[in-house]
Enzyme design. Structure first.
Site, PDB file in Angstrom:
ATOM      1  N   ASP A  70      26.201  28.015  29.697  1.00 18.95           N
ATOM      2  CA  ASP A  70      26.360  29.171  30.603  1.00 18.95           C
ATOM      3  C   ASP A  70      26.870  30.402  29.874  1.00 18.95           C
ATOM      4  O   ASP A  70      27.947  30.357  29.269  1.00 18.95           O
ATOM      5  CB  ASP A  70      27.398  28.825  31.678  1.00 18.95           C
ATOM      6  N   ASP A  99      27.205  26.679  23.466  1.00 19.68           N
ATOM      7  CA  ASP A  99      27.622  26.565  24.861  1.00 19.68           C
ATOM      8  C   ASP A  99      26.372  26.885  25.704  1.00 19.68           C
ATOM      9  O   ASP A  99      25.400  27.461  25.188  1.00 19.68           O
ATOM     10  CB  ASP A  99      28.747  27.593  25.099  1.00 19.68           C
TER      11      ASP A  99
HETATM   12  O1  M1P Z   1      29.835  25.536  31.887  1.00 18.75           O
HETATM   13  C1  M1P Z   1      30.890  26.221  32.455  1.00 18.75           C
HETATM   14  C2  M1P Z   1      31.286  25.601  33.781  1.00 18.75           C
HETATM   15  O2  M1P Z   1      30.184  25.643  34.673  1.00 18.75           O
HETATM   16  C3  M1P Z   1      30.457  25.235  35.960  1.00 18.75           C
HETATM   17  O3  M1P Z   1      31.445  26.076  36.506  1.00 18.75           O
HETATM   18  P1  M1P Z   1      31.305  26.845  37.922  1.00 18.75           P
HETATM   19  O4  M1P Z   1      30.570  25.941  38.843  1.00 18.75           O
HETATM   20  O5  M1P Z   1      32.719  27.118  38.289  1.00 18.75           O
HETATM   21  O6  M1P Z   1      30.532  28.124  37.642  1.00 18.75           O
HETATM   22  C4  M1P Z   1      31.006  23.827  36.013  1.00 18.75           C
HETATM   23  O7  M1P Z   1      29.968  22.911  35.793  1.00 18.75           O
HETATM   24  C5  M1P Z   1      32.127  23.635  35.010  1.00 18.75           C
HETATM   25  O8  M1P Z   1      32.409  22.265  34.878  1.00 18.75           O
HETATM   26  C6  M1P Z   1      31.743  24.163  33.651  1.00 18.75           C
HETATM   27  O9  M1P Z   1      32.858  24.082  32.772  1.00 18.75           O
END
Ligand code: M1P
Length: 269
Positions: free
Chosen positions: A26, A24
């Site tokens: 983030d 993953d």
């Molecule tokens: O990768 C996790 C999520 O990152 C973003 O979420 P947010 O902008 O709410 O922090 C988005 O790109 C989301 O699509 C993605 O799942």
């Protein structure tokens, strides 16, 4: 692109055989919405000499380029497999694979009903601030944000804290499930300010079909061990399905430092 990839052994000659490691983005390779560290890039590069590597993110490729690549280095040269939007956009060794689209799947009429409901719901929602881009239309999904995707970093943090207290997104998802019980949609709260909407099965497990297909390519590899690293591995998190999937060996991590530690234990000790 091909040049950067060519410094690594071909996929069928990587020392750790029949194995691919998927990450993953983030919270796993990078802090939320931030850039990857040079240390993590170095570790991934060393890992790639041993084993095939890929990322699988909910966001589109442009965001992963921002977080993992640089102006000079395309993200597609840093991984063997790049799976953006859960693999709906898939790049293998720098080359795009066939993709499917959310709008083709749902059809214009149903999409219009869904978008209208979402925009009305957000219009009626009483939250401290609203910015812009409440629906982001992507290839394999839509992303819905009550505060709007144009929120600044500080506004993101503020919304996240507000949402923790008031469960704005969870309630929104419940309303959508009630209004559209027959559309076959999955709602996934993965980040700070939004949630993703896509057909059932188009979660991160979607990318596994690309991995399974590798054995059918000339000189292809039968990946019998698929490691997956993610931080949102709890039920309802957007790493849950692939983490729990019987085809993967799931690793639940707290942050990029934790990922690095686990990788060192698994592949470098
Ligand atoms: O990768 C996790 C999520 O990152 C973003 O979420 P947010 O902008 O709410 O922090 C988005 O790109 C989301 O699509 C993605 O799942």
């Amino acid at each position: 692109m091909a040049q950067a990839a060519s410094i690594y052994p071909p996929l069928n000659e990587r020392p750790v055989k029949n194995t691919v490691v998927l990450f993953d983005v983030d919270g796993t390779l990078t802090p939320a919405r931030r850039s990857v560290s040079p240390e993590m890039l170095q570790l991934l590069s060393e890992l790639r000499h041993k084993v095939a590597i890929g990322f699988v993110g909910g966001s589109d490729l442009a965001k992963q380029q921002e977080q993992l690549g640089t102006r000079e280095i395309p993200v597609t040269t840093l991984f063997d497999f790049c799976f953006a939007e859960n693999g709906l956009t898939a790049i293998r060794m720098g080359e795009a694979l066939a993709s499917h689209s959310f709008i083709k799947w749902i059809g214009e009429d149903k999409y219009k009903q869904l978008a209208n409901f979402i925009l009305h719901y957000i219009a009626d929602m009483d939250i401290p601030i609203k910015r812009g881009t409440f629906i982001e239309f992507r290839n394999g999904m839509i992303n819905v944000s009550p505060v709007g995707r144009n929120a600044s970093v500080q506004e993101r943090h503020d919304f996240e804290a507000f949402d923790k207290e008031h469960q704005v997104r969870a309630k929104f998802v419940e309303a959508l499930k009630q209004r559209f019980p027959d559309l076959g949609l999955t709602f996934s709260i993965g980040g700070q300010i939004s949630f993703d909407v896509f057909p059932h099965g188009w979660d991160k497990t979607y990318c596994l079909q690309h991995i399974a297909n590798e054995k059918n390519l000339p000189g292809g590899v039968d990946y019998t061990t698929i490691h997956f690293f993610g931080d949102k591995t709890y039920k309802g998190g957007n790493d849950w399905e692939i983490y729990e999937d019987p085809r993967t060996v799931g690793h639940s991590v707290k942050n990029p430092e934790d990922t690095a530690e686990e990788l060192k234990k698994l592949f470098f000790s």
